[in-house]
Design a protein around this motif. Structure first.
Motif, PDB file in Angstrom:
ATOM      1  N   ARG A 100       1.105  -1.216   0.190  1.00 42.02           N
ATOM      2  CA  ARG A 100      -0.073   0.050   0.316  1.00 42.02           C
ATOM      3  C   ARG A 100       0.796   1.568  -0.014  1.00 42.02           C
ATOM      4  N   VAL A 101       0.648   2.377  -0.891  1.00 44.57           N
ATOM      5  CA  VAL A 101       0.754   3.117  -0.453  1.00 44.57           C
ATOM      6  C   VAL A 101       0.451   4.772   0.718  1.00 44.57           C
ATOM      7  N   ILE A 102       1.818   4.730   1.372  1.00 39.29           N
ATOM      8  CA  ILE A 102       2.095   5.077   2.874  1.00 39.29           C
ATOM      9  C   ILE A 102       2.029   6.795   2.861  1.00 39.29           C
ATOM     10  N   ASP A 103       1.295   7.567   2.859  1.00 39.28           N
ATOM     11  CA  ASP A 103       1.488   9.649   2.605  1.00 39.28           C
ATOM     12  C   ASP A 103       2.096   9.622   2.732  1.00 39.28           C
ATOM     13  N   GLY A 104       3.062   9.674   4.452  1.00 40.28           N
ATOM     14  CA  GLY A 104       4.067   9.907   4.622  1.00 40.28           C
ATOM     15  C   GLY A 104       5.069   9.980   4.653  1.00 40.28           C
ATOM     16  N   VAL A 105       6.301  10.662   4.819  1.00 39.69           N
ATOM     17  CA  VAL A 105       8.024   9.599   4.764  1.00 39.69           C
ATOM     18  C   VAL A 105       8.574   9.503   6.229  1.00 39.69           C
ATOM     19  N   ASP A 106       9.610   8.520   6.261  1.00 44.08           N
ATOM     20  CA  ASP A 106       9.804   8.284   6.928  1.00 44.08           C
ATOM     21  C   ASP A 106      10.905   9.865   7.408  1.00 44.08           C
ATOM     22  N   GLN A 107      11.206  10.850   8.951  1.00 38.33           N
ATOM     23  CA  GLN A 107      11.474  11.988   9.281  1.00 38.33           C
ATOM     24  C   GLN A 107      12.160  11.139  10.480  1.00 38.33           C
ATOM     25  N   THR A 108      12.309  10.490  10.382  1.00 37.69           N
ATOM     26  CA  THR A 108      13.659   9.413  11.597  1.00 37.69           C
ATOM     27  C   THR A 108      15.273  10.652  11.621  1.00 37.69           C
ATOM     28  N   PHE A 110      15.894  13.034  10.576  1.00 36.84           N
ATOM     29  CA  PHE A 110      15.475  15.018  10.758  1.00 36.84           C
ATOM     30  C   PHE A 110      15.493  14.965  12.252  1.00 36.84           C
ATOM     31  N   LEU A 111      13.923  14.460  12.483  1.00 39.51           N
ATOM     32  CA  LEU A 111      14.249  14.098  13.843  1.00 39.51           C
ATOM     33  C   LEU A 111      15.627  14.266  14.567  1.00 39.51           C
ATOM     34  N   LEU A 112      16.811  13.455  14.608  1.00 38.34           N
ATOM     35  CA  LEU A 112      17.681  12.791  14.977  1.00 38.34           C
ATOM     36  C   LEU A 112      18.935  13.695  14.707  1.00 38.34           C
ATOM     37  N   ALA A 113      19.026  14.239  13.551  1.00 41.76           N
ATOM     38  CA  ALA A 113      20.404  14.654  13.490  1.00 41.76           C
ATOM     39  C   ALA A 113      20.425  16.148  14.537  1.00 41.76           C
ATOM     40  N   PRO A 114      21.731  16.847  14.527  1.00 45.63           N
ATOM     41  CA  PRO A 114      21.068  17.686  15.250  1.00 45.63           C
ATOM     42  C   PRO A 114      21.499  19.263  14.195  1.00 45.63           C
ATOM     43  N   ASP A 115      21.650  18.637  12.988  1.00 47.84           N
ATOM     44  CA  ASP A 115      21.216  19.694  11.914  1.00 47.84           C
ATOM     45  C   ASP A 115      20.332  19.232  10.705  1.00 47.84           C
ATOM     46  N   GLY A 116      19.615  18.520  10.952  1.00 49.57           N
ATOM     47  CA  GLY A 116      18.491  17.474  10.122  1.00 49.57           C
ATOM     48  C   GLY A 116      18.096  18.802   9.211  1.00 49.57           C
ATOM     49  N   LEU A 117      17.936  17.393   8.119  1.00 46.93           N
ATOM     50  CA  LEU A 117      16.911  18.022   6.943  1.00 46.93           C
ATOM     51  C   LEU A 117      15.847  17.784   7.063  1.00 46.93           C
ATOM     52  N   SER A 118      14.521  17.798   6.522  1.00 51.39           N
ATOM     53  CA  SER A 118      12.753  17.465   6.777  1.00 51.39           C
ATOM     54  C   SER A 118      13.497  16.089   4.665  1.00 51.39           C
ATOM     55  N   ASN A 119      12.765  15.407   5.392  1.00 55.26           N
ATOM     56  CA  ASN A 119      12.974  14.351   3.843  1.00 55.26           C
ATOM     57  C   ASN A 119      11.732  14.388   3.178  1.00 55.26           C
ATOM     58  N   ARG A 120      11.398  15.826   3.787  1.00 54.10           N
ATOM     59  CA  ARG A 120       9.741  15.534   2.887  1.00 54.10           C
ATOM     60  C   ARG A 120       9.944  16.787   1.569  1.00 54.10           C
ATOM     61  N   LYS A 121      10.256  16.482   0.253  1.00 53.27           N
ATOM     62  CA  LYS A 121      10.059  17.836  -0.565  1.00 53.27           C
ATOM     63  C   LYS A 121       9.123  18.356  -0.819  1.00 53.27           C
ATOM     64  N   PHE A 122       8.516  17.901  -0.879  1.00 55.59           N
ATOM     65  CA  PHE A 122       6.841  17.833  -1.800  1.00 55.59           C
ATOM     66  C   PHE A 122       5.889  18.160  -0.739  1.00 55.59           C
ATOM     67  N   HIS A 123       4.526  19.505  -0.210  1.00 56.13           N
ATOM     68  CA  HIS A 123       3.378  18.640   0.600  1.00 56.13           C
ATOM     69  C   HIS A 123       2.638  19.426   0.160  1.00 56.13           C
ATOM     70  N   TYR A 124       1.340  18.198  -0.124  1.00 58.75           N
ATOM     71  CA  TYR A 124       0.228  18.234  -1.195  1.00 58.75           C
ATOM     72  C   TYR A 124      -0.927  18.880  -0.130  1.00 58.75           C
ATOM     73  N   TYR A 125      -1.428  19.988  -0.212  1.00 59.52           N
ATOM     74  CA  TYR A 125      -2.373  20.834   0.350  1.00 59.52           C
ATOM     75  C   TYR A 125      -4.097  20.286  -0.513  1.00 59.52           C
ATOM     76  N   TRP A 126      -4.991  19.856   0.416  1.00 60.39           N
ATOM     77  CA  TRP A 126      -6.365  19.043   0.344  1.00 60.39           C
ATOM     78  C   TRP A 126      -7.439  20.344   1.238  1.00 60.39           C
ATOM     79  N   LEU A 127      -8.251  20.842   0.397  1.00 59.28           N
ATOM     80  CA  LEU A 127      -9.910  21.024   0.904  1.00 59.28           C
ATOM     81  C   LEU A 127     -10.534  20.265   1.341  1.00 59.28           C
ATOM     82  N   SER A 128     -11.056  20.108   2.082  1.00 62.40           N
ATOM     83  CA  SER A 128     -11.370  18.371   1.420  1.00 62.40           C
ATOM     84  C   SER A 128     -10.994  17.589   0.456  1.00 62.40           C
TER      85      SER A 128
END
Length: 183
Positions: A100-108, A110-128
């Motif tokens: 199955r497709v998982i909408d989220g991306v692993d941000q481990t 990002f959370l753990l590194a002192p200068d972590g960069l987000s693994n999320r390159k795109f973010h999609y916005y939905w209204l309803s």
């Protein structure tokens, strides 16, 4: 809220679980501006709940995990609550299901590194059920924000302020224009 969160964190500490417990505090979307002065404000960001403007979508997130997540770090990286499932999975030693497709991306990292960069390159916005905007780095393209969005002239006594009307699509540079004022 402060009292209850303080009590929860104190209990985690009292049980000796501080270093073994990842605590994440966030919220869903911005303030409900149609409630006027009772809703709060997203300033300096534009708009609030039920819009795809940053005041409606961007929310604070606080993370505590002593010895694992660097304390005091501030970031405006793209991180969605959708990312919690794959991140928690990896931290617990699981791989995402392949069927199955998982909408989220692993941000481990990002959370753990002192200068972590987000693994999320795109973010999609939905209204309803409508795809309404997309963000990539500093840029955000808005296809539709809301039919009738209250402006920064917030409502009073539960009534909305004046309404914005403008043509779409619109493109904003969120680093230079976090208030989303200049197409």
């Amino acid at each position: 809220m402060d009292e209850r969160l303080g009590a929860l964190l104190a209990k985690v500490d009292a049980l000796g679980l501080r270093e073994r417990t990842l605590v994440i505090f966030s919220s869903d979307n911005g303030p409900f501006l149609s409630y006027g002065e009772h809703a709060g404000r997203a300033a300096p960001l534009r708009e609030g709940k039920l819009t795809t403007f940053e005041g409606g979508m961007r929310t604070p997130c606080l993370v505590r995990w002593p010895g694992r997540v660097p304390a005091g770090r501030v970031s405006d990286a793209i991180f969605s609550t959708l990312d919690l499932l794959p991140t928690f999975g990896r931290l617990a030693g699981f791989s995402p299901p392949a069927d199955r497709v998982i909408d989220g991306v692993d941000q481990t990292s990002f959370l753990l590194a002192p200068d972590g960069l987000s693994n999320r390159k795109f973010h999609y916005y939905w209204l309803s059920q409508t795809f309404s905007a997309m963000r990539c780095g500093e840029y955000k393209m808005v296809l539709s924000a809301v039919d009738d969005a209250p402006t920064d002239a917030h409502g009073i006594g539960g009534f909305t302020g004046t309404l914005d009307r403008f043509a779409y699509p619109r493109l904003y540079n969120l680093y230079l224009d976090p208030k989303e004022q200049h197409n």
